[in-house]
Design an enzyme around this catalytic site. Structure first.
Site, PDB file in Angstrom:
ATOM      1  N   HIS A  38     -20.620  15.978  81.384  1.00  0.00           N
ATOM      2  CA  HIS A  38     -22.032  15.721  81.074  1.00  0.00           C
ATOM      3  C   HIS A  38     -22.908  16.566  81.992  1.00  0.00           C
ATOM      4  O   HIS A  38     -22.645  16.667  83.199  1.00  0.00           O
ATOM      5  CB  HIS A  38     -22.350  14.235  81.259  1.00  0.00           C
ATOM      6  CG  HIS A  38     -23.670  13.827  80.678  1.00  0.00           C
ATOM      7  ND1 HIS A  38     -24.875  14.128  81.280  1.00  0.00           N
ATOM      8  CD2 HIS A  38     -23.979  13.141  79.537  1.00  0.00           C
ATOM      9  CE1 HIS A  38     -25.864  13.647  80.544  1.00  0.00           C
ATOM     10  NE2 HIS A  38     -25.345  13.035  79.483  1.00  0.00           N
TER      11      HIS A  38
ATOM     12  N   THR B 184     -27.877   9.491  63.627  1.00  0.00           N
ATOM     13  CA  THR B 184     -28.356   9.604  65.002  1.00  0.00           C
ATOM     14  C   THR B 184     -29.592   8.739  65.231  1.00  0.00           C
ATOM     15  O   THR B 184     -30.276   8.332  64.299  1.00  0.00           O
ATOM     16  CB  THR B 184     -28.660  11.064  65.363  1.00  0.00           C
ATOM     17  OG1 THR B 184     -29.711  11.551  64.519  1.00  0.00           O
ATOM     18  CG2 THR B 184     -27.430  11.935  65.183  1.00  0.00           C
TER      19      THR B 184
ATOM     20  N   GLU C 257     -21.776  13.611  60.526  1.00  0.00           N
ATOM     21  CA  GLU C 257     -22.970  13.144  61.239  1.00  0.00           C
ATOM     22  C   GLU C 257     -24.238  13.688  60.595  1.00  0.00           C
ATOM     23  O   GLU C 257     -24.308  14.862  60.223  1.00  0.00           O
ATOM     24  CB  GLU C 257     -22.931  13.583  62.705  1.00  0.00           C
ATOM     25  CG  GLU C 257     -24.161  13.118  63.502  1.00  0.00           C
ATOM     26  CD  GLU C 257     -24.003  13.282  64.990  1.00  0.00           C
ATOM     27  OE1 GLU C 257     -23.058  12.650  65.535  1.00  0.00           O
ATOM     28  OE2 GLU C 257     -24.761  14.044  65.606  1.00  0.00           O
TER      29      GLU C 257
ATOM     30  N   ARG D 107     -26.529   6.288  76.453  1.00  0.00           N
ATOM     31  CA  ARG D 107     -27.616   6.043  77.389  1.00  0.00           C
ATOM     32  C   ARG D 107     -28.931   6.535  76.801  1.00  0.00           C
ATOM     33  O   ARG D 107     -29.950   5.860  76.846  1.00  0.00           O
ATOM     34  CB  ARG D 107     -27.347   6.759  78.723  1.00  0.00           C
ATOM     35  CG  ARG D 107     -28.391   6.453  79.794  1.00  0.00           C
ATOM     36  CD  ARG D 107     -28.336   7.447  80.940  1.00  0.00           C
ATOM     37  NE  ARG D 107     -28.914   8.737  80.564  1.00  0.00           N
ATOM     38  CZ  ARG D 107     -29.009   9.764  81.390  1.00  0.00           C
ATOM     39  NH1 ARG D 107     -28.523   9.666  82.622  1.00  0.00           N
ATOM     40  NH2 ARG D 107     -29.547  10.892  80.999  1.00  0.00           N
TER      41      ARG D 107
ATOM     42  N   ILE E  86     -27.978   5.043  26.158  1.00  0.00           N
ATOM     43  CA  ILE E  86     -28.145   5.088  27.611  1.00  0.00           C
ATOM     44  C   ILE E  86     -26.927   4.535  28.348  1.00  0.00           C
ATOM     45  O   ILE E  86     -26.849   4.660  29.568  1.00  0.00           O
ATOM     46  CB  ILE E  86     -29.414   4.330  28.064  1.00  0.00           C
ATOM     47  CG1 ILE E  86     -29.357   2.853  27.662  1.00  0.00           C
ATOM     48  CG2 ILE E  86     -30.663   4.995  27.500  1.00  0.00           C
ATOM     49  CD1 ILE E  86     -30.497   2.020  28.261  1.00  0.00           C
ATOM     50  N   ASN E  87     -25.969   3.954  27.623  1.00  0.00           N
ATOM     51  CA  ASN E  87     -24.783   3.393  28.265  1.00  0.00           C
ATOM     52  C   ASN E  87     -23.709   3.204  27.201  1.00  0.00           C
ATOM     53  O   ASN E  87     -24.016   2.791  26.076  1.00  0.00           O
ATOM     54  CB  ASN E  87     -25.110   2.053  28.929  1.00  0.00           C
ATOM     55  CG  ASN E  87     -24.076   1.615  29.952  1.00  0.00           C
ATOM     56  OD1 ASN E  87     -23.005   2.209  30.069  1.00  0.00           O
ATOM     57  ND2 ASN E  87     -24.394   0.565  30.702  1.00  0.00           N
TER      58      ASN E  87
ATOM     59  N   PHE F 196     -28.808  13.242  60.730  1.00  0.00           N
ATOM     60  CA  PHE F 196     -29.958  12.729  61.472  1.00  0.00           C
ATOM     61  C   PHE F 196     -31.048  12.302  60.489  1.00  0.00           C
ATOM     62  O   PHE F 196     -31.117  12.824  59.365  1.00  0.00           O
ATOM     63  CB  PHE F 196     -30.498  13.768  62.459  1.00  0.00           C
ATOM     64  CG  PHE F 196     -30.920  15.078  61.843  1.00  0.00           C
ATOM     65  CD1 PHE F 196     -32.168  15.237  61.267  1.00  0.00           C
ATOM     66  CD2 PHE F 196     -30.057  16.167  61.872  1.00  0.00           C
ATOM     67  CE1 PHE F 196     -32.555  16.443  60.708  1.00  0.00           C
ATOM     68  CE2 PHE F 196     -30.433  17.384  61.313  1.00  0.00           C
ATOM     69  CZ  PHE F 196     -31.689  17.525  60.729  1.00  0.00           C
ATOM     70  N   PRO F 197     -31.902  11.350  60.859  1.00  0.00           N
ATOM     71  CA  PRO F 197     -32.960  10.895  59.950  1.00  0.00           C
ATOM     72  C   PRO F 197     -33.947  12.018  59.665  1.00  0.00           C
ATOM     73  O   PRO F 197     -34.398  12.707  60.590  1.00  0.00           O
ATOM     74  CB  PRO F 197     -33.639   9.758  60.734  1.00  0.00           C
ATOM     75  CG  PRO F 197     -32.644   9.353  61.763  1.00  0.00           C
ATOM     76  CD  PRO F 197     -31.884  10.586  62.117  1.00  0.00           C
TER      77      PRO F 197
END
Length: 639
Positions: free
Chosen positions: A193, A86, A55, A149, A473-474, A57-58
């Site tokens: 809760h 989240t 998990e 909720r 480069i490749n 969060f921003p």
């Protein structure tokens, strides 16, 4: 989307494909069929195969978002079954800001290639707003939602006559509007809760959410294994049969422990408090204690035989979580990739995308960004090349494309240039891994965030040629019937055999380009070449409308899978990006009046970008011979 000429030669769009069968009736080999998260979890449970999820969060800033993408890339290597993001109501979660929950979730899914679940709340919102958020989530490709909720605004929760008031209301709305499109998860509380009148009442509310259509439960944090096991047994006793995944919180600092337990209204056990009190000001000591405590908790859960999945609350940090997962034997980097390039996690894209031009091999996020508006992708082959509508890359500084290395550190790596030979040296040291004159190791270039395993096979030769001004480069070596589970070249799963043509892509100065034009004809038709400068002046012996397959695989019971091509039209599109990186990523570090800036500008304006393909893959590659001939013709002696 595609321009007026599509990749199959007709007007309109690319011919549609599905995960199983194309319009022509052929299987779309190599595509990844979509499996809903709930089915993935059910299969793991049936197989008694443990897993973990993460998990995040921003973050609050764009720089934080850039760093988070890098962290997710690294943590994705350990094999999480999914990650969740989240929902932060105060941060415009359904908006288009870099730091919004939906933006982060879409980025993780599409650009990091990890199955993603998005938290979503319904409190204090109208049904119209919630439906808008759901529709945007669907457009992003996210197929899993943690329905909540949400917290009350202020001290007291108030009933909303025109909205959704409980988690069960949100679950019911998602099921009514989208049927089984989304996997729906809900939250469970092993201690009940905090807003419920009793533990028993909260269990009944949880059952309401499951009866409304929830597929799985992730729990709030807890400190004792017996708390979760009792909670799970109590859920079973009242008829809750869906998977219940324990949420694990590794204690990382005293501050984070205090904040999280305050938010969740949980009491910290006395033994934990007494252990942390003497070390509360020593973050390293607390982190070590947290790792030990969480590892012991997870082992007890797994050894109970009643738990197979662990959901890790990372707090956007990686060290502690990775340490725990490694100790448990759950950190398992993939042995074989599904395809030789980094795939997107978007289900529609996974089901249809099976081939890409090789040029973006080290910049997969850029390729995904530039093709994000394609609603269909080429079937099993790239098809007749006819100007696919790549989006323009106007902003090299999008947070998911930006270098995660600070400019001052890039300057330390790439240095204060005095001539073009200093640039050559940067390329050479990048491959060798040796430190520059300032004592700094070069960890990236504008075209590549790091070296692939395949580079090691050609390392010594690449170092030598870069020192001589052939700025690679490749590249890929030729292979012939290599096992699909090979630790370096493997992709596609077990039982297959892989093939590659030798490929080399590089920048060279005009004198080398002229020499190359003179020597290449004697290597035709075995070697295909295409060279182009920034202004678009190009030379090639390839059919400009016909891609050249350079990677393919043969697997039991399937058609040949050809996931990588050298496409002349796409190379011209890539040219603009490749030359643009000189100035946008390197030149931008310097003052425009400075010598280093003028050196980079001169290279960008005068050098050629070249790709070479040796079509005779069973034999030893002659691309090195081509380069040697070029150097000799240019009057350069190899040391």
């Amino acid at each position: 989307m595609v321009s007026s000429r599509d990749l199959n030669g007709d007007s309109g769009r690319i011919k549609p494909a599905s995960a199983a069968v194309t319009q022509n009736g052929h299987s779309n080999c190599g595509a990844v069929a979509f499996v809903p998260l709930k089915e993935k979890i059910d299969k793991r449970i049936q197989a008694r195969d443990p897993w973990f999820s993460l998990e995040f969060f921003p973050p609050r800033t764009e720089k934080g978002a850039t760093n988070l993408v890098g962290r997710l890339d690294r943590m994705g290597e350990g094999g999480p079954l999914f990650i969740d993001v989240t929902w932060h109501p105060a941060g415009d979660p359904g908006g288009d800001k870099v730091t919004s929950s939906t933006k982060i979730a879409g980025t993780v899914l599409n650009y990091c290639g990890i199955d993603t679940m998005l938290h979503m709340t319904c409190s204090n919102q109208t049904k119209t707003t919630v439906k808008k958020n759901l529709e945007k989530t669907k457009r992003l490709g996210v197929r899993s939602i943690l329905a909540l909720r949400g917290d009350a605004v202020g001290n007291d929760w108030q009933y909303n006559d025109d909205g959704l008031n409980y988690g069960s209301d949100l679950v019911r709305l998602i099921r009514d509007e989208y049927d089984d499109y989304f996997t729906i998860c809900v939250a469970g509380y092993p201690k009940g809760h905090p807003d419920s009148e009793s533990y028993e009442e909260d269990l009944l509310h949880l059952k309401q959410k499951v009866d409304a259509g929830a597929d799985m439960i992730i729990t709030q944090l807890f400190f004792k294994a017996e708390e979760f096991l009792k909670f799970q047994n109590d859920c079973r006793d009242i008829g809750i049969e869906c998977p219940i995944i324990p949420g694990i919180f590794p204690i990382q600092t005293n501050r984070s422990l205090v904040q999280l337990t305050k938010l969740s209204k949980l009491d910290v056990p006395d033994d934990v408090r007494s252990a942390i009190e003497p070390i509360k000001d020593n973050d390293e000591a607390i982190r070590n204690y947290g790792v030990h405590y969480a590892t012991a908790l997870c082992k007890e859960l797994l050894e109970s035989g009643q738990v197979l999945g662990l959901h890790m609350y990372t707090l956007n940090l990686e060290t502690a979580t990775i340490s725990i997962l490694k100790s448990l034997g759950l950190w398992l980097p993939a042995i074989s990739r599904p395809l030789p390039w980094k795939t997107s996690g978007n289900p529609e894209r996974q089901a249809n995308e099976v081939v890409r031009p090789i040029f973006w091999g080290a910049r997969p996020k850029s390729y995904i960004h530039r093709t994000q508006n394609w609603d269909e992708f080429p079937n099993g082959r790239w098809g007749d090349s006819a100007s696919p509508a790549f989006g323009e890359l106007k902003d090299y500084h999008l947070f998911y494309l930006r270098s995660r290395t600070a400019n001052e550190k890039l300057l330390q790596q790439w240095g204060e240039l005095t001539d073009e030979f200093d640039v050559w040296k940067v390329f050479s040291l990048f491959i060798s891994g040796e430190k520059n004159d300032g004592g700094y190791k070069i960890s990236e270039t504008p075209w590549c965030d790091g070296l692939s395993k395949e580079t090691e096979v050609m390392r010594d030769r690449l170092i030598m040629y870069n020192n001589l001004g052939i700025l690679t480069i490749n590249s890929q070596p030729n292979i012939n019937a290599m096992s699909s589970t090979h630790p370096v070249f493997g992709w596609g799963g077990e039982g297959g055999y892989l093939f590659q043509k030798a490929y080399l892509e590089f920048f060279v100065k005009p004198e080398y380009a002229e020499a190359l034009k003179k020597v290449l004809p004697k290597y035709e038709p075995r070697v295909n070449y295409h060279m182009i400068n920034r202004d678009g002046e190009d030379f090639t012996n390839a059919d400009r409308q016909t891609p050249n397959g350079v990677t393919w695989g043969i697997f039991p019971g399937k058609e040949i899978v050809q996931p990588t091509v050298v496409d002349p039209v796409s190379f011209i599109v890539w040219k603009d990006e490749a030359f643009g990186l000189w100035m946008e990523k390197w030149g931008a570090l310097y003052d425009p009046t400075s010598t280093p800036y003028k050196i980079i500008e001169s290279i960008c304006d005068s050098y050629y970008l070249v790709n070479l393909v040796d079509n005779d893959f069973p034999k030893e590659s002659i691309l090195w011979d081509v380069l040697d001939d070029m150097l000799t013709t240019a009057g350069v002696k190899k040391e």
